[in-house]
Write a protein that holds these residues in place. Structure first.
Motif, mmCIF file in Angstrom:
data_model
loop_
_atom_site.group_PDB
_atom_site.id
_atom_site.type_symbol
_atom_site.label_atom_id
_atom_site.label_comp_id
_atom_site.label_asym_id
_atom_site.label_seq_id
_atom_site.Cartn_x
_atom_site.Cartn_y
_atom_site.Cartn_z
ATOM 1 N N GLU A 4 14.061 -19.097 33.365
ATOM 2 C CA GLU A 4 12.787 -18.940 32.663
ATOM 3 C C GLU A 4 11.959 -20.221 32.722
ATOM 4 O OE1 GLU A 4 11.566 -16.116 31.576
ATOM 5 O OE2 GLU A 4 13.376 -14.949 31.861
ATOM 6 N N ASP A 5 12.604 -21.372 32.522
ATOM 7 C CA ASP A 5 11.878 -22.641 32.593
ATOM 8 C C ASP A 5 11.318 -22.879 33.992
ATOM 9 O OD1 ASP A 5 12.355 -23.219 29.920
ATOM 10 O OD2 ASP A 5 14.190 -24.345 30.356
ATOM 11 N N LEU A 6 12.088 -22.529 35.013
ATOM 12 C CA LEU A 6 11.635 -22.691 36.397
ATOM 13 C C LEU A 6 10.422 -21.795 36.680
ATOM 14 C CD1 LEU A 6 12.009 -23.895 39.231
ATOM 15 C CD2 LEU A 6 13.641 -22.057 39.687
ATOM 16 N N LEU A 7 10.452 -20.560 36.204
ATOM 17 C CA LEU A 7 9.334 -19.644 36.420
ATOM 18 C C LEU A 7 8.062 -20.158 35.745
ATOM 19 C CD1 LEU A 7 11.124 -16.203 36.000
ATOM 20 C CD2 LEU A 7 10.469 -17.345 38.129
ATOM 21 N N VAL A 8 8.203 -20.710 34.551
ATOM 22 C CA VAL A 8 7.044 -21.276 33.858
ATOM 23 C C VAL A 8 6.528 -22.490 34.627
ATOM 24 C CG1 VAL A 8 6.301 -22.472 31.751
ATOM 25 C CG2 VAL A 8 7.694 -20.399 31.582
ATOM 26 N N ALA B 75 7.082 -18.975 48.177
ATOM 27 C CA ALA B 75 7.350 -20.158 49.004
ATOM 28 C C ALA B 75 7.729 -21.343 48.119
ATOM 29 C CB ALA B 75 6.126 -20.484 49.853
ATOM 30 N N SER B 76 6.997 -21.534 47.028
ATOM 31 C CA SER B 76 7.281 -22.626 46.105
ATOM 32 C C SER B 76 8.637 -22.434 45.431
ATOM 33 C CB SER B 76 6.170 -22.690 45.061
ATOM 34 O OG SER B 76 6.426 -23.688 44.123
ATOM 35 N N TYR B 77 8.927 -21.202 45.028
ATOM 36 C CA TYR B 77 10.205 -20.902 44.370
ATOM 37 C C TYR B 77 11.372 -21.195 45.309
ATOM 38 C CZ TYR B 77 13.980 -18.304 42.173
ATOM 39 O OH TYR B 77 15.183 -17.960 41.611
ATOM 40 N N LEU B 78 11.301 -20.689 46.528
ATOM 41 C CA LEU B 78 12.396 -20.893 47.471
ATOM 42 C C LEU B 78 12.621 -22.368 47.779
ATOM 43 C CD1 LEU B 78 11.795 -17.918 49.923
ATOM 44 C CD2 LEU B 78 13.576 -18.124 48.165
ATOM 45 N N SER B 79 11.552 -23.119 48.006
ATOM 46 C CA SER B 79 11.726 -24.537 48.317
ATOM 47 C C SER B 79 12.265 -25.311 47.111
ATOM 48 C CB SER B 79 10.433 -25.152 48.838
ATOM 49 O OG SER B 79 9.477 -25.241 47.828
ATOM 50 N N THR B 80 11.810 -24.979 45.907
ATOM 51 C CA THR B 80 12.292 -25.668 44.707
ATOM 52 C C THR B 80 13.759 -25.362 44.453
ATOM 53 O OG1 THR B 80 10.079 -25.597 43.726
ATOM 54 C CG2 THR B 80 11.918 -25.998 42.224
#
Length: 98
Positions: free
Chosen positions: A62-66, A80-85
């Motif tokens: 949840e913190d990552l999505l925010v 793209a941002s989610y996968l790289s992070t």
């Protein structure tokens, strides 16, 4: 006076948008603690959508999505941002043998 347990409350599935009787849905708590009910408002998933979910722990999700502004960006940019992070923080995304 306590509300009647026999009333049919209609809820909306947060995944597919279907309206269902509360008895045909599962509570969803984005904090992962559905047992602590003090000052909480729950969202709901219909049983078919709930059954399709991965029921593994979602620590930090949840913190990552925010942080990545999920829902506030275009889909491709977010993914793209989610996968790289995730790869940067947790390593390669290929499946591991257990």
């Amino acid at each position: 006076m306590w509300p009647s347990r026999n009333r049919t409350e209609t809820v909306t599935c947060l995944a597919c948008g279907a309206e269902r009787p509360r008895t045909e849905a599962r509570e969803y708590d984005k904090h992962g603690d559905r047992w602590d009910r003090e000052n909480k408002t729950f969202e709901y998933l219909c049983k078919p959508c709930h059954g399709e979910l991965c029921h593994l722990p979602r620590d930090e999700l949840e913190d990552l999505l925010v942080e990545l502004e999920a829902g506030g960006r275009d889909r491709d940019g977010f993914l793209a941002s989610y996968l790289s992070t995730v790869e940067e923080r947790y390593g390669p995304l290929e499946e591991r043998e257990r």
